[in-house]
Design an enzyme around this catalytic site. Structure first.
Site, PDB file in Angstrom:
ATOM      1  CB  SER A  23     -42.541  22.284  31.097  1.00 17.29           C
ATOM      2  OG  SER A  23     -42.626  21.303  31.791  1.00 17.29           O
ATOM      3  CG  HIS A 173     -41.087  18.103  29.117  1.00 11.41           C
ATOM      4  ND1 HIS A 173     -39.898  17.876  29.590  1.00 11.41           N
ATOM      5  CD2 HIS A 173     -41.588  19.063  29.938  1.00 11.41           C
ATOM      6  CE1 HIS A 173     -39.665  18.756  30.647  1.00 11.41           C
ATOM      7  NE2 HIS A 173     -40.953  19.180  30.705  1.00 11.41           N
TER       8      HIS A 173
END
Length: 197
Positions: A23, A173
């Protein structure tokens, strides 16, 4: 990022750089074109470096998943360079370091057999995963890079990981604003690897 169609002789065709990541490279939670891979592609074009990036990153990918996907990607794209940015999900799941290392080694060997060079991108685990595990996990990348004699970016989130304001609400993230910093960590080694004969 579309793969450029090669024209003319193979000598004049742009090199293909295959990014195999998770990711952190797949623009999770970001607008398309704002992650470090897209920024790297833009930089290659602006500097007129004859290379095209194929981003084969998948959110949630582990080293095991990357190992199983890589052969088909090598066959399809025939890259000159494979950038391996995997391991974070293995670490977050507490999977054995030895298993992750074996998978990374297998991917590196597969790339080499396909006449591609390898660039490893390292990761650190948060301290709450235990000091021993975190240290062994981080050391894995350096050990492997020496073993296969491949360049290594030790920690892609250098200058980002310690700044909570640069992360999405999940705290895992990075925001789009952090990706130029991530690229700055990766770019010198990536550029040198692309230019290598």
């Amino acid at each position: 990022m579309a793969l450029a169609t090669a024209s003319g002789s193979a000598y004049s065709a742009p090199k293909t750089v295959l990014v195999l990541g998770d990711s952190l490279s797949a623009e999770y939670g970001l607008a398309r074109g704002t992650g470090w891979v897209a920024l790297a592609d833009e930089k290659l074009r602006s500097q007129k470096i004859e290379a095209t990036i194929v981003n084969a990153s998948v959110s949630g990918e582990t080293t095991s998943g990357g190992r199983s996907r890589l052969p088909a990607l090598l066959e399809k794209y025939k890259p000159a360079l494979v950038v391996i940015e995997l391991g974070a999900n293995d670490g977050l799941r507490g999977l054995p370091v030895a298993a992750a290392e074996a998978n990374l080694l297998a991917m590196s060997s597969a790339a080499r057999k396909a006449d591609a060079r390898v660039l490893l991108i390292g990761m650190r685990m948060p301290p709450n995963y235990g000091r021993d595990y975190a240290e062994r996990f981080y050391a894995m990348y350096g050990t492997l890079a020496k073993q296969i004699q491949a360049p290594l970016v030790p920690f892609m989130l250098e200058g980002v990981a310690d700044k909570p304001e640069l992360f999405q609400p999940d705290r895992l993230h990075p925001l789009a604003s952090a990706h130029p910093v991530i690229l700055a960590n990766i770019w010198p080694t990536l550029q040198k690897s692309i230019r290598a004969k």
